[in-house]
Design a protein around this motif. Structure first.
Motif, PDB file in Angstrom:
ATOM      1  N   VAL A   1       0.577  -1.045   0.099  1.00 50.80           N
ATOM      2  CA  VAL A   1       0.248   0.072  -0.224  1.00 50.80           C
ATOM      3  C   VAL A   1       0.534   1.013   0.112  1.00 50.80           C
ATOM      4  CG1 VAL A   1      -1.284   1.641   1.572  1.00 50.80           C
ATOM      5  CG2 VAL A   1      -2.069  -0.913   1.098  1.00 50.80           C
ATOM      6  N   LEU A   2       1.635   1.502   0.772  1.00 52.54           N
ATOM      7  CA  LEU A   2       2.721   2.187   0.741  1.00 52.54           C
ATOM      8  C   LEU A   2       3.716   2.968  -0.398  1.00 52.54           C
ATOM      9  CD1 LEU A   2       4.689   2.945   4.149  1.00 52.54           C
ATOM     10  CD2 LEU A   2       2.814   4.417   3.024  1.00 52.54           C
ATOM     11  N   LEU A   3       3.982   1.993  -0.878  1.00 51.67           N
ATOM     12  CA  LEU A   3       4.573   1.639  -2.196  1.00 51.67           C
ATOM     13  C   LEU A   3       3.511   2.642  -3.550  1.00 51.67           C
ATOM     14  CD1 LEU A   3       7.408   0.456  -3.710  1.00 51.67           C
ATOM     15  CD2 LEU A   3       5.857  -0.966  -4.422  1.00 51.67           C
ATOM     16  N   TYR A   4       2.331   1.964  -3.409  1.00 52.71           N
ATOM     17  CA  TYR A   4       1.194   2.420  -4.360  1.00 52.71           C
ATOM     18  C   TYR A   4       1.524   4.425  -4.089  1.00 52.71           C
ATOM     19  CZ  TYR A   4      -3.106   3.268  -6.629  1.00 52.71           C
ATOM     20  OH  TYR A   4      -3.397   4.365  -7.422  1.00 52.71           O
ATOM     21  N   PHE A   5       1.370   4.566  -2.668  1.00 46.51           N
ATOM     22  CA  PHE A   5       0.418   5.872  -2.232  1.00 46.51           C
ATOM     23  C   PHE A   5       2.017   6.529  -2.718  1.00 46.51           C
ATOM     24  CE2 PHE A   5      -1.611   5.458   1.633  1.00 46.51           C
ATOM     25  CZ  PHE A   5      -3.214   4.837   0.460  1.00 46.51           C
ATOM     26  N   PHE A   6       3.630   6.123  -2.462  1.00 47.99           N
ATOM     27  CA  PHE A   6       4.456   6.373  -2.758  1.00 47.99           C
ATOM     28  C   PHE A   6       5.059   6.735  -4.632  1.00 47.99           C
ATOM     29  CE2 PHE A   6       6.909   5.047   0.600  1.00 47.99           C
ATOM     30  CZ  PHE A   6       6.568   6.404   2.031  1.00 47.99           C
ATOM     31  N   VAL A   7       5.034   5.987  -5.348  1.00 49.06           N
ATOM     32  CA  VAL A   7       4.536   5.545  -6.872  1.00 49.06           C
ATOM     33  C   VAL A   7       3.677   6.674  -7.511  1.00 49.06           C
ATOM     34  CG1 VAL A   7       6.126   4.361  -6.875  1.00 49.06           C
ATOM     35  CG2 VAL A   7       2.959   3.737  -7.467  1.00 49.06           C
ATOM     36  N   GLN A   8       3.054   6.880  -6.660  1.00 46.85           N
ATOM     37  CA  GLN A   8       1.318   8.574  -7.946  1.00 46.85           C
ATOM     38  C   GLN A   8       2.091   9.567  -7.438  1.00 46.85           C
ATOM     39  OE1 GLN A   8      -1.813   7.772  -4.368  1.00 46.85           O
ATOM     40  NE2 GLN A   8      -2.803   6.729  -5.560  1.00 46.85           N
ATOM     41  N   ARG A   9       1.503  10.193  -8.407  1.00 45.35           N
ATOM     42  CA  ARG A   9       1.847  11.399  -8.541  1.00 45.35           C
ATOM     43  C   ARG A   9       1.215  12.223  -7.771  1.00 45.35           C
ATOM     44  NH1 ARG A   9       1.651  13.935 -14.487  1.00 45.35           N
ATOM     45  NH2 ARG A   9       2.445  12.484 -14.833  1.00 45.35           N
ATOM     46  N   GLY A  10       1.677  12.984  -7.306  1.00 38.87           N
ATOM     47  CA  GLY A  10       1.707  13.845  -6.757  1.00 38.87           C
ATOM     48  C   GLY A  10       0.210  15.309  -7.298  1.00 38.87           C
ATOM     49  N   THR A  11      -0.440  15.285  -5.915  1.00 43.87           N
ATOM     50  CA  THR A  11      -1.841  17.031  -6.273  1.00 43.87           C
ATOM     51  C   THR A  11      -0.772  17.655  -7.125  1.00 43.87           C
ATOM     52  OG1 THR A  11      -1.413  17.921  -4.192  1.00 43.87           O
ATOM     53  CG2 THR A  11      -3.112  15.929  -4.711  1.00 43.87           C
ATOM     54  N   ALA A  12      -2.212  18.391  -8.161  1.00 46.19           N
ATOM     55  CA  ALA A  12      -1.112  19.749  -8.744  1.00 46.19           C
ATOM     56  C   ALA A  12      -1.254  20.651  -8.130  1.00 46.19           C
ATOM     57  CB  ALA A  12      -1.259  19.544 -10.442  1.00 46.19           C
ATOM     58  N   GLY A  13      -1.156  21.316  -7.256  1.00 48.62           N
ATOM     59  CA  GLY A  13      -1.156  22.919  -7.607  1.00 48.62           C
ATOM     60  C   GLY A  13      -0.833  23.048  -5.985  1.00 48.62           C
ATOM     61  N   PRO A  14      -1.035  24.210  -5.149  1.00 52.88           N
ATOM     62  CA  PRO A  14      -1.133  23.366  -3.347  1.00 52.88           C
ATOM     63  C   PRO A  14      -2.862  22.276  -2.611  1.00 52.88           C
ATOM     64  CG  PRO A  14      -2.437  25.696  -4.487  1.00 52.88           C
ATOM     65  CD  PRO A  14      -1.698  24.916  -5.650  1.00 52.88           C
ATOM     66  N   ASN A  15      -2.070  22.577  -2.017  1.00 47.17           N
ATOM     67  CA  ASN A  15      -2.966  21.385  -1.171  1.00 47.17           C
ATOM     68  C   ASN A  15      -3.455  21.690  -0.065  1.00 47.17           C
ATOM     69  OD1 ASN A  15      -0.401  19.954   0.044  1.00 47.17           O
ATOM     70  ND2 ASN A  15      -1.668  18.142  -1.152  1.00 47.17           N
ATOM     71  N   GLN A  16      -3.585  20.648   1.267  1.00 46.26           N
ATOM     72  CA  GLN A  16      -3.620  21.333   2.941  1.00 46.26           C
ATOM     73  C   GLN A  16      -1.921  20.982   3.185  1.00 46.26           C
ATOM     74  OE1 GLN A  16      -6.355  18.734   5.175  1.00 46.26           O
ATOM     75  NE2 GLN A  16      -4.947  16.862   4.032  1.00 46.26           N
ATOM     76  N   HIS A  17      -1.297  20.616   2.589  1.00 45.93           N
ATOM     77  CA  HIS A  17      -0.214  20.347   3.453  1.00 45.93           C
ATOM     78  C   HIS A  17       1.338  21.178   2.539  1.00 45.93           C
ATOM     79  CE1 HIS A  17      -1.119  16.868   5.533  1.00 45.93           C
ATOM     80  NE2 HIS A  17      -1.558  16.619   3.984  1.00 45.93           N
TER      81      HIS A  17
END
Length: 126
Positions: free
Chosen positions: A102-118
């Motif tokens: 699950v973590l591997l899947y999360f780590f390979v995903q593209r980041g959200t475009a533009g600003p987010n809550q973080h």
């Protein structure tokens, strides 16, 4: 982000769990830690060999892994922040096999475009 920049960035943000980290920053640091750990493992074998009981004596590699534990967790949390997830998702790694996948899947995903809550998008300047 290139190899040296990624390593310097992660080590410069040693215990910074806030903000976002792009994929290249995370994966270059992961590769750095893997390579240095393997080299130190070989140095341990060459310098210290094995004990009489057949146990390997490892000193340098575990010390290195301990030294990069906190920056590794921090960059992992920042990488999860880039995908708009909480850093607490790192705890899923405590579940054998499934947690890692699950973590591997999360780590390979593209980041959200533009600003987010973080925070702001780390790729916004490109």
């Amino acid at each position: 982000m290139d190899f040296m920049t990624a390593v310097k960035t992660v080590l410069g943000k040693y215990a910074t769990f806030s903000g976002r980290a792009q994929r290249s920053e995370f994966w270059w640091f992961y590769l750095f830690s893997l390579i240095v750990s393997a080299v130190l493992q070989m140095v341990d074998r060459a310098l210290f060999g094995t004990l009489v009981g057949g146990q390997d004596v490892d000193i340098l590699a575990p010390l290195f892994r301990l030294a990069i534990l906190l920056p590794g967790l921090a960059v992992g949390a920042r990488r999860l922040h880039d995908t708009d997830r909480s850093g607490w998702w790192l705890l899923i790694a405590l579940i054998p096999i499934v947690g890692f996948l699950v973590l591997l899947y999360f780590f390979v995903q593209r980041g959200t475009a533009g600003p987010n809550q973080h925070g702001a998008d780390p790729l916004a300047g490109r």
